[in-house]
Design a protein around this motif. Structure first.
Motif, PDB file in Angstrom:
ATOM      1  N   LYS A 304      -4.399  25.825 -24.731  1.00  0.00           N
ATOM      2  CA  LYS A 304      -5.062  25.132 -25.836  1.00  0.00           C
ATOM      3  C   LYS A 304      -5.287  26.073 -27.008  1.00  0.00           C
ATOM      4  O   LYS A 304      -5.548  27.264 -26.818  1.00  0.00           O
ATOM      5  N   THR A 305      -5.205  25.512 -28.199  1.00  0.00           N
ATOM      6  CA  THR A 305      -5.516  26.299 -29.393  1.00  0.00           C
ATOM      7  C   THR A 305      -7.017  26.302 -29.631  1.00  0.00           C
ATOM      8  O   THR A 305      -7.741  25.428 -29.158  1.00  0.00           O
ATOM      9  N   ASN A 306      -7.479  27.319 -30.359  1.00  0.00           N
ATOM     10  CA  ASN A 306      -8.897  27.415 -30.723  1.00  0.00           C
ATOM     11  C   ASN A 306      -9.015  28.212 -32.018  1.00  0.00           C
ATOM     12  O   ASN A 306      -8.020  28.446 -32.710  1.00  0.00           O
ATOM     13  N   GLU A 307     -10.239  28.644 -32.341  1.00  0.00           N
ATOM     14  CA  GLU A 307     -10.460  29.372 -33.592  1.00  0.00           C
ATOM     15  C   GLU A 307      -9.688  30.686 -33.634  1.00  0.00           C
ATOM     16  O   GLU A 307      -9.335  31.181 -34.713  1.00  0.00           O
ATOM     17  N   ILE A 308      -9.426  31.252 -32.474  1.00  0.00           N
ATOM     18  CA  ILE A 308      -8.734  32.544 -32.401  1.00  0.00           C
ATOM     19  C   ILE A 308      -7.239  32.359 -32.174  1.00  0.00           C
ATOM     20  O   ILE A 308      -6.408  33.042 -32.775  1.00  0.00           O
ATOM     21  N   ALA A 314      -0.223  30.384 -29.693  1.00  0.00           N
ATOM     22  CA  ALA A 314      -0.128  29.664 -28.417  1.00  0.00           C
ATOM     23  C   ALA A 314       1.327  29.495 -27.989  1.00  0.00           C
ATOM     24  O   ALA A 314       1.676  29.655 -26.813  1.00  0.00           O
ATOM     25  N   LYS A 315       2.186  29.190 -28.954  1.00  0.00           N
ATOM     26  CA  LYS A 315       3.604  29.015 -28.642  1.00  0.00           C
ATOM     27  C   LYS A 315       4.231  30.321 -28.155  1.00  0.00           C
ATOM     28  O   LYS A 315       4.983  30.338 -27.164  1.00  0.00           O
ATOM     29  N   GLU A 316       3.898  31.437 -28.824  1.00  0.00           N
ATOM     30  CA  GLU A 316       4.429  32.735 -28.422  1.00  0.00           C
ATOM     31  C   GLU A 316       3.920  33.135 -27.040  1.00  0.00           C
ATOM     32  O   GLU A 316       4.639  33.712 -26.231  1.00  0.00           O
ATOM     33  N   LYS A 317       2.654  32.812 -26.772  1.00  0.00           N
ATOM     34  CA  LYS A 317       2.080  33.125 -25.457  1.00  0.00           C
ATOM     35  C   LYS A 317       2.841  32.379 -24.367  1.00  0.00           C
ATOM     36  O   LYS A 317       3.152  32.944 -23.304  1.00  0.00           O
ATOM     37  N   LEU A 318       3.160  31.126 -24.626  1.00  0.00           N
ATOM     38  CA  LEU A 318       3.885  30.340 -23.633  1.00  0.00           C
ATOM     39  C   LEU A 318       5.336  30.810 -23.483  1.00  0.00           C
ATOM     40  O   LEU A 318       5.909  30.717 -22.394  1.00  0.00           O
ATOM     41  N   LYS A 319       5.928  31.295 -24.549  1.00  0.00           N
ATOM     42  CA  LYS A 319       7.278  31.858 -24.424  1.00  0.00           C
ATOM     43  C   LYS A 319       7.285  33.043 -23.463  1.00  0.00           C
ATOM     44  O   LYS A 319       8.176  33.189 -22.628  1.00  0.00           O
ATOM     45  N   THR A 320       6.258  33.897 -23.609  1.00  0.00           N
ATOM     46  CA  THR A 320       6.137  35.051 -22.718  1.00  0.00           C
ATOM     47  C   THR A 320       5.933  34.598 -21.277  1.00  0.00           C
ATOM     48  O   THR A 320       6.537  35.146 -20.338  1.00  0.00           O
ATOM     49  N   ILE A 321       5.085  33.572 -21.096  1.00  0.00           N
ATOM     50  CA  ILE A 321       4.824  33.037 -19.756  1.00  0.00           C
ATOM     51  C   ILE A 321       6.106  32.445 -19.168  1.00  0.00           C
ATOM     52  O   ILE A 321       6.420  32.639 -17.985  1.00  0.00           O
ATOM     53  N   ARG A 322       6.859  31.732 -19.987  1.00  0.00           N
ATOM     54  CA  ARG A 322       8.111  31.125 -19.506  1.00  0.00           C
ATOM     55  C   ARG A 322       9.091  32.199 -19.052  1.00  0.00           C
ATOM     56  O   ARG A 322       9.734  32.062 -17.992  1.00  0.00           O
ATOM     57  N   ASP A 323       9.205  33.273 -19.835  1.00  0.00           N
ATOM     58  CA  ASP A 323      10.103  34.369 -19.442  1.00  0.00           C
ATOM     59  C   ASP A 323       9.663  34.979 -18.115  1.00  0.00           C
ATOM     60  O   ASP A 323      10.501  35.322 -17.258  1.00  0.00           O
ATOM     61  N   GLN A 324       8.338  35.107 -17.931  1.00  0.00           N
ATOM     62  CA  GLN A 324       7.815  35.668 -16.683  1.00  0.00           C
ATOM     63  C   GLN A 324       8.161  34.762 -15.502  1.00  0.00           C
ATOM     64  O   GLN A 324       8.529  35.238 -14.415  1.00  0.00           O
ATOM     65  N   GLU A 377      11.261  24.566 -22.892  1.00  0.00           N
ATOM     66  CA  GLU A 377      10.742  25.451 -23.922  1.00  0.00           C
ATOM     67  C   GLU A 377       9.313  25.004 -24.242  1.00  0.00           C
ATOM     68  O   GLU A 377       8.934  23.858 -23.964  1.00  0.00           O
ATOM     69  N   PRO A 378       8.475  25.874 -24.794  1.00  0.00           N
ATOM     70  CA  PRO A 378       7.119  25.458 -25.186  1.00  0.00           C
ATOM     71  C   PRO A 378       7.174  24.292 -26.181  1.00  0.00           C
ATOM     72  O   PRO A 378       8.020  24.276 -27.082  1.00  0.00           O
ATOM     73  N   PHE A 379       6.315  23.300 -25.994  1.00  0.00           N
ATOM     74  CA  PHE A 379       6.221  22.180 -26.933  1.00  0.00           C
ATOM     75  C   PHE A 379       4.761  21.757 -27.054  1.00  0.00           C
ATOM     76  O   PHE A 379       3.922  22.062 -26.193  1.00  0.00           O
ATOM     77  N   LYS A 380       4.484  21.044 -28.114  1.00  0.00           N
ATOM     78  CA  LYS A 380       3.092  20.687 -28.437  1.00  0.00           C
ATOM     79  C   LYS A 380       2.848  19.202 -28.204  1.00  0.00           C
ATOM     80  O   LYS A 380       3.683  18.361 -28.536  1.00  0.00           O
ATOM     81  N   SER A 381       1.694  18.886 -27.613  1.00  0.00           N
ATOM     82  CA  SER A 381       1.196  17.517 -27.547  1.00  0.00           C
ATOM     83  C   SER A 381      -0.175  17.489 -28.220  1.00  0.00           C
ATOM     84  O   SER A 381      -0.658  18.515 -28.709  1.00  0.00           O
TER      85      SER A 381
END
Length: 389
Positions: A304-308, A314-324, A377-381
């Protein structure tokens, strides 16, 4: 079973003290300078039922009766039933928590979307519709989440007791062909007078006399809904015993047998099964042809996105997770560690088998376009960023 009954009786035993004295003692403690904001109606294991919960439910039941123009039972009868139902609900939710049953946000939002669609509004418009009816959206979400949790608890309890041998399955499939009644939907109301397995002959006789008395009162013109609230010990007693539309296959066989003998608006003769004595009122029925539905099973990771953490991060974080995941090959373990969907994370992100329309369109569009075992791939809902398999 006896342990649960004893615990429940002990809870009810403390109830009279709490119900009649708690409010007075708290008011005295406050003196003349404070204001009582709430009180405890009952202590249920390590949780409580608040007076405000009882009052809100009581007001809702009374309002429902007034809308149905039914004869209102005595207020103390309704109040007692409300409190007992809230205690049972609290016990069920505590048990669900111990078993790790949680409703993912995706499942909850999908259920709300279905309700919104039935009311001809969108998911985004639904909170405003509730507000116009005087209903708090967050309170509605919590109530619906609890209902879904209890439904899953009941399904798990039923599934855990089912053991079907191959021969039993074969016999069932043969008999199923002749059971046309199971292909109908039934709109029913229900009155239950329970009889425990350890009941004495006298207790059984009293229960049987009571159900026959209720039946005669209905035949003589008294309102079924009013009598259900006053006497029924079923789970829908405060809703006038209304079960709503149910498929024949969802009902006990004895209910289907009774319903098929009735005309619309007619009440059954009293009948008995292991739960006790029953009456059902048939409001309506309709035929239903068997429907085959394509389903998929997916698991996902939600960030989830937030103030930080904005969309890009968030998309980049999920790309890293997907590679892992691709390198390590353990989607479930990583989902359990990092997914922000509390309901599915503990199941390794598993969302279970679902049919079309269960997920929001942006999620479903990706899921149905994938091959088996493929990782998206990471996607947004509308709920955040996802990776699904």
């Amino acid at each position: 079973m006896l342990k649960h009954s004893s615990k429940f009786i002990s809870v009810l035993a403390t109830l009279a003290i709490l119900w009649h004295t708690n409010g007075d003692s708290q008011t005295r403690d406050l003196g003349g300078t404070g204001k009582l904001l709430d009180g405890i109606a009952a202590i249920v294991n390590d949780g409580v039922v608040l007076r405000s919960e009882v009052n809100l439910q009581l007001e809702a039941v009374i309002a429902n009766f007034e809308n149905q123009q039914g004869q209102l039972p005595p207020k103390n009868v309704i109040e007692s039933q409300v409190l007992e139902n809230l205690i049972i609900k609290r016990i069920q939710l505590q048990r669900a928590e111990r078993l790790g049953i949680r409703i993912p946000d995706e499942v909850l939002n999908s259920a709300i979307t279905n309700v919104a669609v039935k009311n001809n509004v969108s998911f985004a418009e639904f909170p405003q519709v509730l507000a116009e009816e005087g209903i708090d959206y967050e309170a509605y979400r919590q109530e619906l989440r609890e209902q879904l949790t209890i439904d899953q608890l009941r399904q798990r309890d039923v599934a855990s007791r089912i053991l079907v041998s191959p021969s039993e399955l074969e016999s069932f499939l043969i008999l199923q062909k002749d059971r046309d009644a199971l292909n109908f939907d039934y709109d029913l109301s229900h009155i239950l007078i329970t009889v425990s397995s350890s009941a004495s002959v006298k207790q059984i006789e009293n229960a049987e006399n009571l159900i026959h008395d209720i039946y005669q009162r209905v035949v003589n013109g008294e309102n079924f809904t009013t009598l259900a609230v006053e006497f029924s010990q079923g789970q829908q007693n405060l809703n006038g015993g209304r079960l709503g539309w149910l498929k024949g296959e969802q009902l006990p066989t004895i209910f289907v047998q009774a319903a098929t003998q009735l005309e619309k608006g007619e009440v059954s003769q009293p009948f008995r099964n292991s739960s006790g004595f029953h009456l059902i009122l048939l409001h309506d029925f309709k035929g239903m042809e068997p429907i085959l539905q394509d389903q998929i099973r997916v698991r996902h990771i939600l960030i989830k996105t937030n103030e930080i953490l904005d969309d890009d991060a968030a998309k980049e974080k999920l790309k890293t997770i997907r590679d892992q995941i691709i390198n390590d090959g353990d989607f479930g373990a990583i989902a359990a560690a990092v997914s922000e969907d509390p309901g599915s994370a503990q199941e390794g992100g598993d969302m279970g088998w679902t049919g079309s329309g269960f997920f929001v369109p942006e999620f479903e569009a990706v899921a149905y376009a994938m091959e088996d075992d493929e990782i998206s791939e990471p996607f947004k809902s509308r709920y955040g960023w996802h990776v699904i398999q």
